[in-house]
Design a protein around this motif. Structure first.
Motif, PDB file in Angstrom:
ATOM      1  N   GLY A  47     -39.827 -80.225 -23.552  1.00  0.00           N
ATOM      2  CA  GLY A  47     -40.843 -79.580 -24.382  1.00  0.00           C
ATOM      3  C   GLY A  47     -40.782 -78.067 -24.277  1.00  0.00           C
ATOM      4  N   ILE A  48     -40.552 -77.561 -23.049  1.00  0.00           N
ATOM      5  CA  ILE A  48     -40.432 -76.110 -22.856  1.00  0.00           C
ATOM      6  C   ILE A  48     -39.187 -75.581 -23.572  1.00  0.00           C
ATOM      7  N   ALA A  49     -38.071 -76.296 -23.434  1.00  0.00           N
ATOM      8  CA  ALA A  49     -36.824 -75.862 -24.068  1.00  0.00           C
ATOM      9  C   ALA A  49     -36.945 -75.867 -25.581  1.00  0.00           C
ATOM     10  N   ILE A  50     -37.613 -76.891 -26.136  1.00  0.00           N
ATOM     11  CA  ILE A  50     -37.793 -76.964 -27.591  1.00  0.00           C
ATOM     12  C   ILE A  50     -38.660 -75.815 -28.075  1.00  0.00           C
ATOM     13  N   GLY A  51     -39.722 -75.498 -27.319  1.00  0.00           N
ATOM     14  CA  GLY A  51     -40.567 -74.368 -27.695  1.00  0.00           C
ATOM     15  C   GLY A  51     -39.785 -73.066 -27.737  1.00  0.00           C
ATOM     16  N   ASN A  52     -38.938 -72.848 -26.712  1.00  0.00           N
ATOM     17  CA  ASN A  52     -38.110 -71.637 -26.693  1.00  0.00           C
ATOM     18  C   ASN A  52     -37.128 -71.612 -27.869  1.00  0.00           C
ATOM     19  N   ALA A  53     -36.528 -72.779 -28.145  1.00  0.00           N
ATOM     20  CA  ALA A  53     -35.576 -72.849 -29.250  1.00  0.00           C
ATOM     21  C   ALA A  53     -36.262 -72.585 -30.577  1.00  0.00           C
ATOM     22  N   ARG A  54     -37.501 -73.087 -30.708  1.00  0.00           N
ATOM     23  CA  ARG A  54     -38.277 -72.819 -31.931  1.00  0.00           C
ATOM     24  C   ARG A  54     -38.499 -71.319 -32.118  1.00  0.00           C
ATOM     25  N   LEU A  55     -38.933 -70.673 -31.041  1.00  0.00           N
ATOM     26  CA  LEU A  55     -39.182 -69.228 -31.123  1.00  0.00           C
ATOM     27  C   LEU A  55     -37.913 -68.471 -31.497  1.00  0.00           C
ATOM     28  N   TYR A  56     -36.807 -68.871 -30.881  1.00  0.00           N
ATOM     29  CA  TYR A  56     -35.534 -68.208 -31.163  1.00  0.00           C
ATOM     30  C   TYR A  56     -35.120 -68.426 -32.616  1.00  0.00           C
ATOM     31  N   GLU A  57     -35.252 -69.675 -33.088  1.00  0.00           N
ATOM     32  CA  GLU A  57     -34.860 -69.974 -34.470  1.00  0.00           C
ATOM     33  C   GLU A  57     -35.747 -69.223 -35.461  1.00  0.00           C
ATOM     34  N   THR A  58     -37.042 -69.146 -35.174  1.00  0.00           N
ATOM     35  CA  THR A  58     -37.949 -68.398 -36.047  1.00  0.00           C
ATOM     36  C   THR A  58     -37.575 -66.922 -36.083  1.00  0.00           C
ATOM     37  N   ALA A  59     -37.238 -66.368 -34.924  1.00  0.00           N
ATOM     38  CA  ALA A  59     -36.832 -64.960 -34.861  1.00  0.00           C
ATOM     39  C   ALA A  59     -35.548 -64.730 -35.653  1.00  0.00           C
ATOM     40  N   GLY A  93     -33.251 -85.017 -52.544  1.00  0.00           N
ATOM     41  CA  GLY A  93     -32.963 -85.606 -51.251  1.00  0.00           C
ATOM     42  C   GLY A  93     -32.789 -84.607 -50.131  1.00  0.00           C
ATOM     43  N   ALA A  94     -32.796 -83.312 -50.447  1.00  0.00           N
ATOM     44  CA  ALA A  94     -32.648 -82.291 -49.405  1.00  0.00           C
ATOM     45  C   ALA A  94     -33.933 -82.197 -48.579  1.00  0.00           C
ATOM     46  N   ARG A  95     -33.820 -81.590 -47.424  1.00  0.00           N
ATOM     47  CA  ARG A  95     -34.989 -81.455 -46.554  1.00  0.00           C
ATOM     48  C   ARG A  95     -36.019 -80.530 -47.186  1.00  0.00           C
ATOM     49  N   PRO A  96     -37.294 -80.811 -46.976  1.00  0.00           N
ATOM     50  CA  PRO A  96     -38.338 -79.933 -47.511  1.00  0.00           C
ATOM     51  C   PRO A  96     -38.323 -78.571 -46.822  1.00  0.00           C
ATOM     52  N   TYR A  97     -38.950 -77.611 -47.452  1.00  0.00           N
ATOM     53  CA  TYR A  97     -39.093 -76.295 -46.843  1.00  0.00           C
ATOM     54  C   TYR A  97     -40.146 -76.353 -45.738  1.00  0.00           C
ATOM     55  N   THR A  98     -39.833 -75.693 -44.625  1.00  0.00           N
ATOM     56  CA  THR A  98     -40.781 -75.633 -43.513  1.00  0.00           C
ATOM     57  C   THR A  98     -41.816 -74.546 -43.786  1.00  0.00           C
ATOM     58  N   PRO A  99     -42.946 -74.585 -43.078  1.00  0.00           N
ATOM     59  CA  PRO A  99     -43.948 -73.517 -43.251  1.00  0.00           C
ATOM     60  C   PRO A  99     -43.371 -72.129 -42.991  1.00  0.00           C
ATOM     61  N   VAL A 100     -42.494 -71.999 -42.007  1.00  0.00           N
ATOM     62  CA  VAL A 100     -41.889 -70.698 -41.715  1.00  0.00           C
ATOM     63  C   VAL A 100     -41.032 -70.241 -42.884  1.00  0.00           C
ATOM     64  N   GLU A 101     -40.241 -71.155 -43.446  1.00  0.00           N
ATOM     65  CA  GLU A 101     -39.390 -70.793 -44.593  1.00  0.00           C
ATOM     66  C   GLU A 101     -40.241 -70.367 -45.785  1.00  0.00           C
ATOM     67  N   ARG A 102     -41.344 -71.064 -46.003  1.00  0.00           N
ATOM     68  CA  ARG A 102     -42.232 -70.704 -47.118  1.00  0.00           C
ATOM     69  C   ARG A 102     -42.797 -69.294 -46.933  1.00  0.00           C
ATOM     70  N   LEU A 103     -43.220 -69.004 -45.712  1.00  0.00           N
ATOM     71  CA  LEU A 103     -43.791 -67.680 -45.426  1.00  0.00           C
ATOM     72  C   LEU A 103     -42.754 -66.581 -45.609  1.00  0.00           C
ATOM     73  N   LEU A 104     -41.561 -66.782 -45.050  1.00  0.00           N
ATOM     74  CA  LEU A 104     -40.522 -65.760 -45.133  1.00  0.00           C
ATOM     75  C   LEU A 104     -40.064 -65.545 -46.566  1.00  0.00           C
ATOM     76  N   ALA A 105     -39.940 -66.622 -47.343  1.00  0.00           N
ATOM     77  CA  ALA A 105     -39.517 -66.491 -48.735  1.00  0.00           C
ATOM     78  C   ALA A 105     -40.577 -65.761 -49.564  1.00  0.00           C
ATOM     79  N   THR A 106     -41.853 -66.036 -49.270  1.00  0.00           N
ATOM     80  CA  THR A 106     -42.935 -65.342 -49.986  1.00  0.00           C
ATOM     81  C   THR A 106     -42.901 -63.842 -49.687  1.00  0.00           C
ATOM     82  N   GLN A 107     -42.683 -63.499 -48.428  1.00  0.00           N
ATOM     83  CA  GLN A 107     -42.577 -62.081 -48.063  1.00  0.00           C
ATOM     84  C   GLN A 107     -41.366 -61.425 -48.716  1.00  0.00           C
ATOM     85  N   PHE A 108     -40.253 -62.158 -48.773  1.00  0.00           N
ATOM     86  CA  PHE A 108     -39.050 -61.644 -49.433  1.00  0.00           C
ATOM     87  C   PHE A 108     -39.330 -61.362 -50.907  1.00  0.00           C
ATOM     88  N   ALA A 109     -40.019 -62.279 -51.581  1.00  0.00           N
ATOM     89  CA  ALA A 109     -40.323 -62.086 -52.999  1.00  0.00           C
ATOM     90  C   ALA A 109     -41.180 -60.842 -53.216  1.00  0.00           C
TER      91      ALA A 109
END
Length: 476
Positions: free
Chosen positions: A119-131, A264-280
């Motif tokens: 759980g700790i490793a996944i949390g760190n990986a999440r933060l890294y991927e978001t960054a 059939g592709a994966r849905p957009y994650t909340p982070v992707e939605r936020l970043l794309a909105t800021q990009f627009a």
């Protein structure tokens, strides 16, 4: 229950392995592999509670099917524990088929320790991927801004935004929609991996459920474009998850950026939605700044052209006109017939030159980036187009009020005749001079006022002929 201490080195090794990689998918694979090795299970899997949240499918070793999984717990041939990240259940880790015998309490304890560390490793990986995602989108927005502010045309600027956004979002298409005069929205630009086909020109008609949100500058997120009742275009069946983001700044809606993924592709994650909105939002600001810069440059060009036109009119034309008047005065006083004829020809040449300069002044006063809307401007456009074929610029003279006297139907016939005459002149050998004359003061043979178009070229003059003259006339 056996003593877990002898297996402590294996546990430490498994715990350390799950934290060796910052990439989320690799971290999950380490967890699955470590769990199988730690307990001696032949098959292991990690199933996310909400796969679309991370954009990941389950991670597994070979041999474990969905029918092998039951809720977390332990039986002789099955062991499952939950992995929690930030007090939320991220997923469940399953083990089956232990060749050495049934799963024991020791196996469950070891797996729970591993799950805690996971759980700790996944949390760190999440933060890294978001960054990393934020870094990519920020770099993309900066690249778009730089590209738009270095001189791209409007259509190229929209394509730059669409293409960069498609790549960043891992979408199958990036399209720009803009409002139509009828109250709908039309796709004006499309960037796709393959041929966009009939995507460009697709219109969201007035009355569409999604249109009010788009025109109001609101983002719209769609799980499946093909089945969502709000989507009404004929191309919706090609796509699945989609984001429709406003290109808006300071209350001004430029358009909408749509980023659909294939079905059939994966849905957009909340982070992707936020970043794309800021990009627009950033892209909209860049588009406005680029448009303002182009307007300033165009204004500077027009001001410079207008200054040149004024100088030509105030200095050259007036001096030529004054010289012509002096020559006419001298002509009237001379008694020598040869001198009289010579002065007459000089006056005619000066008048012709004045007409040429006035035509040049008019051309300078036309907006260079816009298509001409006046008849005079359209004639000049046709002659300029022929210059590329001839290797020189045909001359054009206008007599009379050509803008106010020539009606639209007559102008259309005149321009068609002009194109035919210029095309014929460009194919004729030996042409070194082409003269186009439009006379709106002409009188037709039956006495009616009319307009006369004359196109002369000297293509046959070398053979002793007077060149070729084409004439077309019409009543006004």
């Amino acid at each position: 229950m056996t003593d877990p201490v002898p297996r402590l080195p294996s546990l430490l090794e498994a715990v350390l392995s799950v934290g060796t990689d910052l990439e989320l998918r690799a971290t999950l694979q380490h967890i699955v592999d470590g769990a199988a090795e730690l307990t001696g299970a032949r098959c292991a899997a990690l199933a996310m509670v909400d796969p679309k949240h991370e954009g990941l499918m389950e991670i597994r070793t070979a041999g474990l099917s969905a029918t092998d999984r039951t809720p977390v717990g332990r039986t002789d041939d099955f062991l499952g524990v939950s992995i929690r990240v930030d007090d939320e259940v991220f997923g469940n880790l399953y083990l089956v088929d232990k060749p050495q015998g049934p799963f024991t309490d020791e196996d469950e304890q070891l797996l729970r320790v591993l799950a805690t560390q996971a759980g700790i490793a996944i949390g760190n990986a999440r933060l890294y991927e978001t960054a990393r995602q934020r870094e990519r989108w920020i770099e993309g927005a900066a690249a778009v801004t730089n590209a738009l502010l270095t001189g791209e045309a409007a259509a190229d600027a929209l394509m730059t935004v669409a293409e960069r956004a498609r790549i960043l979002a891992d979408a199958s298409a990036g399209v720009i929609l803009q409002p139509t005069d009828e109250g709908g929205m039309e796709i004006v630009t499309a960037s796709t991996l393959d041929d966009p086909g009939d995507i460009v020109g697709t219109v969201i008609e007035p009355g569409s459920p999604v249109l009010e949100q788009l025109l109001g500058g609101q983002p719209v997120f769609v799980e499946d474009s093909a089945t969502d009742p709000r989507m009404t275009t004929h191309v919706r069946h090609r796509f699945g998850p989609s984001m429709l983001l406003p290109l808006q700044t300071a209350g001004r809606l430029i358009g909408t950026l749509a980023l659909p993924r294939h079905r059939g592709a994966r849905p957009y994650t909340p982070v992707e939605r936020l970043l794309a909105t800021q990009f627009a939002s950033q892209a909209a600001v860049a588009l406005v700044l680029a448009d303002a810069r182009q307007h300033r440059e165009r204004l500077a060009v027009l001001e410079d052209r207008d200054r040149i036109a004024r100088d030509l009119h105030d200095l050259v034309v007036q001096r030529l006109f004054a010289t012509g008047m002096m020559l006419e005065s001298t002509q009237r006083r001379t008694g020598d017939e040869d001198v009289y004829d010579m002065l007459g020809r000089a006056v005619d040449e000066l008048q012709s030159t004045v007409q040429e300069v006035r035509t040049a002044i008019f051309a300078l006063q036309q907006p260079p980036a816009d298509a001409p809307t006046t008849f005079r401007g359209k004639v000049l456009r046709e002659t300029a187009g022929t210059a590329a074929l001839l290797g020189f610029q045909p001359s054009a003279r206008f007599t009379g009020a050509v803008e106010s006297r020539i009606t639209e139907p007559v102008a259309g016939h005149l321009l068609a005749a002009l194109r035919r005459a210029l095309a014929a002149a460009s194919r004729r050998p030996g042409v070194r001079r082409v003269e186009v004359t439009v006379d709106a003061t002409a009188v037709l043979p039956d006495g009616r006022p009319g307009v006369r178009l004359t196109v002369y070229d000297d293509g046959s003059a070398e053979a002793g002929a007077a060149g070729t003259t084409k004439t077309w006339q019409s009543p006004l």
